[in-house]
Design a protein around this motif. Structure first.
Motif, PDB file in Angstrom:
ATOM      1  N   CYS A 120       0.833  -1.209   0.000  1.00  0.00           N
ATOM      2  CA  CYS A 120       0.000   0.000   0.000  1.00  0.00           C
ATOM      3  C   CYS A 120       0.868   1.259   0.000  1.00  0.00           C
ATOM      4  CB  CYS A 120      -0.960   0.010   1.186  1.00  0.00           C
ATOM      5  SG  CYS A 120      -2.421  -1.003   0.915  1.00  0.00           S
ATOM      6  N   LYS A 152       1.121   4.261  -2.937  1.00  0.00           N
ATOM      7  CA  LYS A 152       0.906   5.683  -2.642  1.00  0.00           C
ATOM      8  C   LYS A 152       2.110   6.541  -3.010  1.00  0.00           C
ATOM      9  CE  LYS A 152      -2.356   4.570   0.980  1.00  0.00           C
ATOM     10  NZ  LYS A 152      -2.609   4.482   2.413  1.00  0.00           N
ATOM     11  N   PRO A 170      -3.354  -5.557  -2.877  1.00  0.00           N
ATOM     12  CA  PRO A 170      -4.057  -4.796  -1.834  1.00  0.00           C
ATOM     13  C   PRO A 170      -5.046  -3.792  -2.417  1.00  0.00           C
ATOM     14  CG  PRO A 170      -1.841  -3.950  -2.104  1.00  0.00           C
ATOM     15  CD  PRO A 170      -1.954  -5.171  -2.982  1.00  0.00           C
ATOM     16  N   CYS A 186      -6.035  -0.435  -1.432  1.00  0.00           N
ATOM     17  CA  CYS A 186      -5.634   0.665  -0.536  1.00  0.00           C
ATOM     18  C   CYS A 186      -6.512   1.882  -0.715  1.00  0.00           C
ATOM     19  CB  CYS A 186      -4.195   1.047  -0.808  1.00  0.00           C
ATOM     20  SG  CYS A 186      -3.058  -0.338  -0.715  1.00  0.00           S
TER      21      CYS A 186
END
Length: 98
Positions: free
Chosen positions: A67, A71, A96, A98
């Motif tokens: 995650c 980002k 994932p 996120c």
């Protein structure tokens, strides 16, 4: 006497749960998030070739970090690519949300 036995069993269960949860916490803490750990996955992500055993192992180790990588603007284009998802799927690592 029966109360003592029930308390003993309950205490034993609490101690065992604490040990298991503590071990999981140590395993999570032991992960050092470093995209360099995924260098063995770079070629499969770029070219779509099947990932190596080493790549899959490193991807599983870095799973708690994915995650954060998604980002990161510098890493997002690689980690979120269709071939990266394919590598994760091939390695059995859920991608994932996120």
């Amino acid at each position: 006497m029966m109360k003592l036995s029930c308390c003993g069993v309950g205490l034993c269960a609490v101690v065992m749960m604490t040990m298991v949860l503590g071990e999981e916490a140590r395993m999570t803490e032991a992960v050092t998030c470093s995209p360099l750990e995924l260098s063995s996955c770079l070629e499969p992500i770029r070219s779509g070739t099947p990932p190596s055993t080493t790549c899959c192992q490193k991807l599983r180790e870095q799973k708690p970090c994915l995650c954060g990588y998604l980002k990161d603007p510098a890493l997002k284009q690689y980690v979120s690519s269709p071939t990266a998802r394919k590598v994760a799927t091939t390695c059995g690592v859920p991608f994932p949300q996120c």
